[in-house]
Design a protein around this motif. Structure first.
Motif, PDB file in Angstrom:
ATOM      1  N   TRP A 181      -6.669  13.368   0.265  1.00  0.00           N
ATOM      2  CA  TRP A 181      -5.577  13.807   1.133  1.00  0.00           C
ATOM      3  C   TRP A 181      -5.491  15.330   1.090  1.00  0.00           C
ATOM      4  O   TRP A 181      -5.519  15.944   0.024  1.00  0.00           O
ATOM      5  CB  TRP A 181      -4.241  13.208   0.681  1.00  0.00           C
ATOM      6  N   VAL A 182      -5.404  15.935   2.265  1.00  0.00           N
ATOM      7  CA  VAL A 182      -5.248  17.383   2.378  1.00  0.00           C
ATOM      8  C   VAL A 182      -3.958  17.655   3.151  1.00  0.00           C
ATOM      9  O   VAL A 182      -3.820  17.223   4.296  1.00  0.00           O
ATOM     10  CB  VAL A 182      -6.439  18.034   3.128  1.00  0.00           C
ATOM     11  N   LYS A 183      -3.030  18.332   2.501  1.00  0.00           N
ATOM     12  CA  LYS A 183      -1.780  18.660   3.192  1.00  0.00           C
ATOM     13  C   LYS A 183      -2.082  19.693   4.275  1.00  0.00           C
ATOM     14  O   LYS A 183      -2.632  20.757   4.006  1.00  0.00           O
ATOM     15  CB  LYS A 183      -0.737  19.207   2.223  1.00  0.00           C
ATOM     16  N   ILE A 184      -1.718  19.351   5.490  1.00  0.00           N
ATOM     17  CA  ILE A 184      -2.057  20.205   6.620  1.00  0.00           C
ATOM     18  C   ILE A 184      -0.877  21.082   7.001  1.00  0.00           C
ATOM     19  O   ILE A 184       0.283  20.644   6.933  1.00  0.00           O
ATOM     20  CB  ILE A 184      -2.524  19.355   7.831  1.00  0.00           C
ATOM     21  N   ALA A 185      -1.147  22.316   7.340  1.00  0.00           N
ATOM     22  CA  ALA A 185      -0.102  23.238   7.801  1.00  0.00           C
ATOM     23  C   ALA A 185      -0.014  23.147   9.322  1.00  0.00           C
ATOM     24  O   ALA A 185      -0.956  23.529  10.026  1.00  0.00           O
ATOM     25  CB  ALA A 185      -0.431  24.656   7.367  1.00  0.00           C
ATOM     26  N   ARG A 186       1.080  22.636   9.788  1.00  0.00           N
ATOM     27  CA  ARG A 186       1.257  22.457  11.232  1.00  0.00           C
ATOM     28  C   ARG A 186       1.401  23.827  11.918  1.00  0.00           C
ATOM     29  O   ARG A 186       2.063  24.717  11.408  1.00  0.00           O
ATOM     30  CB  ARG A 186       2.512  21.621  11.494  1.00  0.00           C
ATOM     31  N   ILE A 187       0.751  23.974  13.075  1.00  0.00           N
ATOM     32  CA  ILE A 187       0.847  25.222  13.818  1.00  0.00           C
ATOM     33  C   ILE A 187       1.913  25.094  14.907  1.00  0.00           C
ATOM     34  O   ILE A 187       2.239  23.998  15.354  1.00  0.00           O
ATOM     35  CB  ILE A 187      -0.499  25.605  14.458  1.00  0.00           C
ATOM     36  N   SER A 188       2.461  26.224  15.320  1.00  0.00           N
ATOM     37  CA  SER A 188       3.440  26.235  16.404  1.00  0.00           C
ATOM     38  C   SER A 188       2.975  27.072  17.595  1.00  0.00           C
ATOM     39  O   SER A 188       3.619  27.089  18.644  1.00  0.00           O
ATOM     40  CB  SER A 188       4.784  26.780  15.905  1.00  0.00           C
TER      41      SER A 188
ATOM     42  N   THR B 198      -1.902   2.486   8.002  1.00  0.00           N
ATOM     43  CA  THR B 198      -1.982   1.143   8.590  1.00  0.00           C
ATOM     44  C   THR B 198      -3.307   0.482   8.234  1.00  0.00           C
ATOM     45  O   THR B 198      -4.268   1.150   7.809  1.00  0.00           O
ATOM     46  CB  THR B 198      -1.853   1.209  10.115  1.00  0.00           C
ATOM     47  N   PHE B 199      -3.371  -0.810   8.426  1.00  0.00           N
ATOM     48  CA  PHE B 199      -4.602  -1.547   8.157  1.00  0.00           C
ATOM     49  C   PHE B 199      -5.730  -1.064   9.069  1.00  0.00           C
ATOM     50  O   PHE B 199      -6.882  -0.934   8.641  1.00  0.00           O
ATOM     51  CB  PHE B 199      -4.356  -3.045   8.351  1.00  0.00           C
ATOM     52  N   ARG B 200      -5.411  -0.772  10.309  1.00  0.00           N
ATOM     53  CA  ARG B 200      -6.424  -0.286  11.243  1.00  0.00           C
ATOM     54  C   ARG B 200      -6.970   1.076  10.796  1.00  0.00           C
ATOM     55  O   ARG B 200      -8.178   1.323  10.865  1.00  0.00           O
ATOM     56  CB  ARG B 200      -5.836  -0.207  12.645  1.00  0.00           C
ATOM     57  N   GLN B 201      -6.097   1.972  10.331  1.00  0.00           N
ATOM     58  CA  GLN B 201      -6.553   3.270   9.832  1.00  0.00           C
ATOM     59  C   GLN B 201      -7.380   3.103   8.559  1.00  0.00           C
ATOM     60  O   GLN B 201      -8.356   3.829   8.339  1.00  0.00           O
ATOM     61  CB  GLN B 201      -5.354   4.178   9.589  1.00  0.00           C
ATOM     62  N   PHE B 202      -6.993   2.153   7.740  1.00  0.00           N
ATOM     63  CA  PHE B 202      -7.761   1.805   6.544  1.00  0.00           C
ATOM     64  C   PHE B 202      -9.182   1.400   6.923  1.00  0.00           C
ATOM     65  O   PHE B 202     -10.166   1.854   6.314  1.00  0.00           O
ATOM     66  CB  PHE B 202      -7.033   0.666   5.814  1.00  0.00           C
ATOM     67  N   LEU B 203      -9.315   0.585   7.971  1.00  0.00           N
ATOM     68  CA  LEU B 203     -10.636   0.178   8.447  1.00  0.00           C
ATOM     69  C   LEU B 203     -11.415   1.383   8.971  1.00  0.00           C
ATOM     70  O   LEU B 203     -12.635   1.474   8.799  1.00  0.00           O
ATOM     71  CB  LEU B 203     -10.499  -0.880   9.546  1.00  0.00           C
ATOM     72  N   GLY B 204     -10.713   2.323   9.610  1.00  0.00           N
ATOM     73  CA  GLY B 204     -11.375   3.526  10.109  1.00  0.00           C
ATOM     74  C   GLY B 204     -11.984   4.346   8.994  1.00  0.00           C
ATOM     75  O   GLY B 204     -13.110   4.858   9.112  1.00  0.00           O
ATOM     76  N   VAL B 205     -11.265   4.484   7.878  1.00  0.00           N
ATOM     77  CA  VAL B 205     -11.779   5.230   6.724  1.00  0.00           C
ATOM     78  C   VAL B 205     -12.976   4.498   6.119  1.00  0.00           C
ATOM     79  O   VAL B 205     -14.015   5.112   5.829  1.00  0.00           O
ATOM     80  CB  VAL B 205     -10.672   5.431   5.669  1.00  0.00           C
TER      81      VAL B 205
ATOM     82  N   VAL C   2     -14.361  11.448   2.976  1.00  0.00           N
ATOM     83  CA  VAL C   2     -13.352  11.455   4.040  1.00  0.00           C
ATOM     84  C   VAL C   2     -12.196  12.337   3.607  1.00  0.00           C
ATOM     85  O   VAL C   2     -11.662  12.173   2.493  1.00  0.00           O
ATOM     86  CB  VAL C   2     -12.835  10.036   4.348  1.00  0.00           C
ATOM     87  N   TYR C   3     -11.815  13.271   4.458  1.00  0.00           N
ATOM     88  CA  TYR C   3     -10.648  14.125   4.219  1.00  0.00           C
ATOM     89  C   TYR C   3      -9.549  13.720   5.199  1.00  0.00           C
ATOM     90  O   TYR C   3      -9.738  13.773   6.411  1.00  0.00           O
ATOM     91  CB  TYR C   3     -11.012  15.598   4.385  1.00  0.00           C
TER      92      TYR C   3
END
Length: 558
Positions: free
Chosen positions: A352-359, A310-317, A329-330
């Motif tokens: 971009w780092v592909k994250i492994a979701r935990i359960s 999103t534009f807001r996330q873009f501003l955050g980066v 920034v990762y």
């Protein structure tokens, strides 16, 4: 004629079913239905913090008893807890019992009670004692009613000393030193100037089995002048060496009140609680700074998830790179980020780092996506170091090197919840790689509570700070949290309010804080697109334009 027994059986079955369902509902409500309000009610589970021994303290000559050799002085302390069933065992009470433990070093510590102390998620001090002291014994007072602070109760306590001697320590008293005559005088005492006759300490080298001797000692105590002093008197210069005990009132004391104070009482309290007398010193290293990298984590969860940045996330980066002073920034996400604003970042130091979701964590299932993010952000900072920022965070000023010299950095939340003096918000954090703070915090997930929204992320974090203050910097200006249009600068007096409060935001500028963290609403009109940002004349509009200006992207508003 046969219908009546059948009907009775049906009614009996219905009653049994209703009873069983009621039990199941009670079990659910007791164990799972605390939700957002966890921490307000009583609980019999102590907050799970990494273990440290309560038995070891640095030696303090003249204060703790020299017990290197066995003697005939009874090594038993009788502690009185007499209160109504709802009274909490607070931090001062904890210090009181610790004073008996560390100054007298008894083989046995007996807590006599009419009702066991109540506990909750914050005031879990008594539960900590039960789980940490091998020599703690619990004994219920006789059923017959005796007024807690009465002369009759004091006589009952002397009765516990009568057979063999020992020490009695009353509620509301903290020992400050072992009396010089402890090994030589048959009977000595120190009491406070209080309406509570039990607010004091008695030392009996030997028993006094005849009733007349016991009555003689009782009258002597009641008629003697007070020699236990107040905390204020104890702090007076050159006064501590003559004092054996101090009395305290119901005024609230927290660990944060003693961490850095230079008063004699704070020195005593630190020795009892932390095992060291010196003020807490945070382990800063200006030659080894936290790396200037930051991590975002974006997970799939709920119906609004999208790989589109999103534009807001873009501003955050952009704010991290051009305002916060971070070099890289990762962006940790399950799917490849996409969209116009992600493409706009391809020439920046963004990965971009592909994250492994935990359960699960420590074999405890983790279902809530917010809690999955909580676990992953601490794992990420422990592995890589740097900063973590929620996707709704914007940096407003550069993070100074002095802050990066800390082992880890966190900041405060604004909502008043239960008895917690303050709370910590983990939406913005800084840490060294493999910092001790992050490692210890990860261990607290052994007691993970998936249905409790605040327990692991807020409550445990603050209790960690109380226990290990030298491992973390709590910086009030690291972030300002804004909720439903109202911002809460944590450096302002009385910044903590109810989550229903509508008190206007105290004024602050971009330079007053490092970051702004808007938790609600998720959609800020002036930050939703370049078009709305160009027209936005509110505080957030100014922030967005400042970020574009510093990143050289004001042309996006054309």
């Amino acid at each position: 004629m046969m219908a009546r027994p059948t009907r009775n059986k049906r009614m009996l079955c219905m009653a049994v079913v209703i009873f069983v369902v009621s039990l199941l509902l009670m079990f659910y409500w007791t164990h799972f239905a605390y939700g957002f309000n966890r921490g307000f009610g009583d609980t019999q589970r102590v907050l799970s913090l990494p273990a440290s021994s309560l038995l070891h303290r640095e030696d303090w000559p003249g204060h703790n008893l020299d017990d290197r050799h066995p003697s005939n002085v009874p090594c038993v302390v009788h502690y009185l807890w007499c209160a109504d069933a709802k009274k909490k065992f607070q931090f001062k009470d904890y210090l009181s019992l610790l004073s008996a433990l560390h100054i007298l070093r008894p083989l046995t510590l007996v807590l006599h009670y009419n009702y066991l102390p109540a506990s909750d998620d914050y005031d879990s001090w008594f539960l900590t004692l039960k789980e940490s002291l091998p020599n703690l014994q619990l004994k219920k007072l006789p059923d017959s009613y005796v007024s807690c602070g009465s002369e009759v109760m004091l006589d009952m306590m002397l009765g516990f000393l009568a057979p063999e001697g020992g020490v009695f320590l009353g509620q509301g008293v903290i020992l400050t030193r072992a009396p010089a005559q402890f090994h030589t005088t048959p009977f000595s005492f120190h009491f406070a100037a209080s309406a509570y006759k039990t607010q004091g300490v008695v030392f009996a080298k030997q028993g006094f089995k005849d009733r007349a001797t016991r009555q003689h000692y009782l009258k002597k105590i009641v008629s003697a002048p007070a020699t236990c002093v107040s905390e204020k008197s104890y702090n007076e210069a050159n006064y501590q060496s003559d004092v054996v005990c101090l009395s305290y009132s119901d005024s609230i004391l927290y660990p944060k009140d003693i961490m850095f104070s230079s008063t004699p009482f704070a020195e005593l309290a630190r020795w009892l609680f932390y095992g060291k007398r010196a003020p807490v010193k945070i382990q800063k290293d200006p030659n080894n700074l936290i790396p200037r990298i930051t991590h975002f984590i974006k997970l799939k969860g709920g119906g609004s998830y999208s790989n589109t940045l999103t534009f807001r996330q873009f501003l955050g980066v952009l704010s991290a790179l051009y305002v916060g002073g971070f070099h890289h920034v990762y962006f940790h996400a399950e799917g490849t980020p996409e969209g116009r604003w992600w493409q706009e970042l391809q020439k920046e130091n963004v990965t971009w780092v592909k994250i492994a979701r935990i359960s699960s964590v420590y074999s405890n299932p983790v279902g809530n996506v917010a809690h999955v993010s909580d676990v992953l952000r601490f794992l990420t900072l422990y592995k890589y170091g740097g900063a973590y920022q929620d996707c709704d965070v914007l940096w407003l000023s550069r993070v100074n090197d002095s802050l990066l010299a800390c082992p880890a950095v966190l900041s405060f939340d604004w909502v008043i919840r239960g008895r917690y003096p303050e709370q910590i918000n983990n939406g913005v954090m800084l840490s060294h790689r493999h910092s001790e703070w992050m490692g210890l915090y990860l261990e607290t997930f052994k007691d993970y509570r998936d249905r409790d929204w605040l327990y692991n992320s807020c409550f445990v974090t603050y209790k960690m700070f109380e226990k290990y203050p030298e491992l973390v910097c709590l910086e009030r200006r690291l972030q300002v949290i804004c909720h439903l249009g109202i911002c809460h600068p944590a450096w302002h007096e009385n910044y903590r309010v109810s989550d229903k409060s509508r008190v206007p935001t105290p004024p602050f500028t971009f330079d007053d804080t490092n970051a702004i963290h808007v938790t609600q609403p998720k959609n800020i009109p002036s930050l939703s697109s370049p078009e709305t940002l160009k027209k936005g004349d509110d505080f957030f509009g100014k922030i967005g334009r400042m970020i574009l200006d510093k990143s050289g992207r004001m042309h996006l508003l054309d």
